[in-house]
Scaffold this active site. Structure first.
Site, short mmCIF file in Angstrom:
data_model
loop_
_atom_site.label_atom_id
_atom_site.label_comp_id
_atom_site.label_asym_id
_atom_site.label_seq_id
_atom_site.Cartn_x
_atom_site.Cartn_y
_atom_site.Cartn_z
N HIS A 1 0.83 -1.20 0.00
CA HIS A 1 0.00 0.00 0.00
C HIS A 1 0.87 1.25 0.00
O HIS A 1 2.08 1.18 0.21
CB HIS A 1 -0.87 0.05 1.27
CG HIS A 1 -1.92 -1.02 1.34
ND1 HIS A 1 -3.20 -0.75 1.74
CD2 HIS A 1 -1.87 -2.35 1.10
CE1 HIS A 1 -3.91 -1.88 1.74
NE2 HIS A 1 -3.12 -2.86 1.36
N GLU B 1 3.05 -0.63 4.13
CA GLU B 1 2.86 0.75 3.66
C GLU B 1 4.23 1.28 3.27
O GLU B 1 5.13 1.38 4.11
CB GLU B 1 2.26 1.60 4.78
CG GLU B 1 0.95 1.06 5.34
CD GLU B 1 -0.25 1.48 4.52
OE1 GLU B 1 -0.05 2.21 3.53
OE2 GLU B 1 -1.37 1.08 4.87
#
Length: 329
Positions: A72, A163
């Protein structure tokens, strides 16, 4: 996994344009959720879920994934399950711990400490700080219907959410630098598929059996870990001594205590086969599933700048053989 969203997304760093697919659905809120309750799961069966979600669920049933990561943007941190809890959203800021929390923390730190800067934990102005560059998902913020929890609960695959950029849609000129920041971490993470123990379960006639329960004492999962169609089981565990209970209909419950070394350095988890003995008197009782929705996939087989990533990215799954040649080129 969200081509509609990727096509819709612009290059703005903070806005979440592109989170939804063409039908306006956030796919990373569209999976069955172990904490949502059976009634809610029944309201939306698999056939009613988005095509992208159904494709992933089907994929997980056809391959025995052991370790995975979904990539992500929007922060720089390694997040691990659970993302949700049955304690209510009012307890945001409290961790929701899995039975394999020690393994998840280890996996997250493997990534953050091999990343160029993730372990600093404070790289983005609108997220963090994250101690050691990792976080429990629910402690960060509650998320219902995410793929990370689904993989762990129903697919027996330990997954992290990685992330990788403060910017949700990095400019293409930044991609080479992002690759170099993450290359070592990705390789180190893939190597962790060799944690713990692997092998097969054989019945009394010496035949590998499917759906035998392989349970580790003190680590009772919502949905018991079971053997695949080849009688194979895989259990990611840190080095130590563990007691296993193996159960299969018509056979005695087998209990064995094993000492497990650290496998990644040798690129092989410890191998151990369980040999069952038939019984004619006792009745086999499968361990009760705390969530009656455990059979949900066994048969049949938004956010603002401060919320987690725009889910128009990539998921990488790792079985016992990794074929991601691009990672070493």
């Amino acid at each position: 996994m969200n081509p509609d969203g990727f096509d819709e997304a612009d290059t703005h760093c903070l806005f979440s344009q592109g989170r939804f697919n063409y039908n306006g659905v956030d796919l990373n809120r569209g999976f069955p959720d172990a904490f949502a309750g059976l009634r809610k799961q029944q309201e939306l069966n698999e056939e009613q879920r988005e095509a992208e979600v159904r494709a992933v669920m089907g994929w997980l049933r056809t391959e025995t994934f052991v370790l995975s990561a979904n990539l992500h943007g929007g922060a720089v941190v390694a997040s691990y399950p659970y993302d949700n809890s049955n304690r209510g959203f009012d307890l945001m800021g409290v961790a929701s711990i899995t039975p394999d929390d020690d393994v998840f923390v280890h996996l997250a730190k493997v990534y953050s400490y091999n990343h160029a800067s993730m372990k600093q934990g404070n790289l983005c102005e609108d997220s963090g700080p994250f101690r050691d560059g990792i976080t429990n998902g629910y402690h960060w913020y509650p998320l219902e219907g995410g793929m990370q929890d689904y993989n762990y609960v129903w697919a027996q695959c330990l997954e992290l959410t990685l992330e990788l950029s403060c910017c949700k849609f990095p400019h293409w000129k930044e991609l080479p630098a992002l690759w170099m920041d993450n290359k070592k971490a990705l390789l180190a993470y893939i190597q962790q598929v060799h944690l713990g123990i692997k092998g097969q379960v054989f019945d009394g006639s010496g035949t590998p059996v499917q759906k035998a329960v392989v349970e580790v004492e003190g680590r009772r999962n919502m949905c018991p870990f079971r053997t695949n169609q080849y009688g194979e089981y895989y259990r990611l565990l840190l080095p130590g001594t563990y007691t296993f209970r193996v159960m299969y209909p018509g056979h005695e419950v087998l209990t064995e205590t094993l000492s497990i070394p650290y496998g990644p350095d040798q690129y092989s988890a410890m191998k151990h086969n369980f040999m069952l003995q038939r019984t004619t008197s006792a009745t086999f009782h499968s361990p009760a599933d705390p969530s009656s929705s455990c059979n949900y996939t066994l048969h049949p087989k938004g956010g603002s700048a401060t919320t987690r990533s725009t889910w128009s990215g990539l998921t990488v799954g790792f079985g016992l053989v990794t074929l991601l040649q691009s990672l070493i080129e």
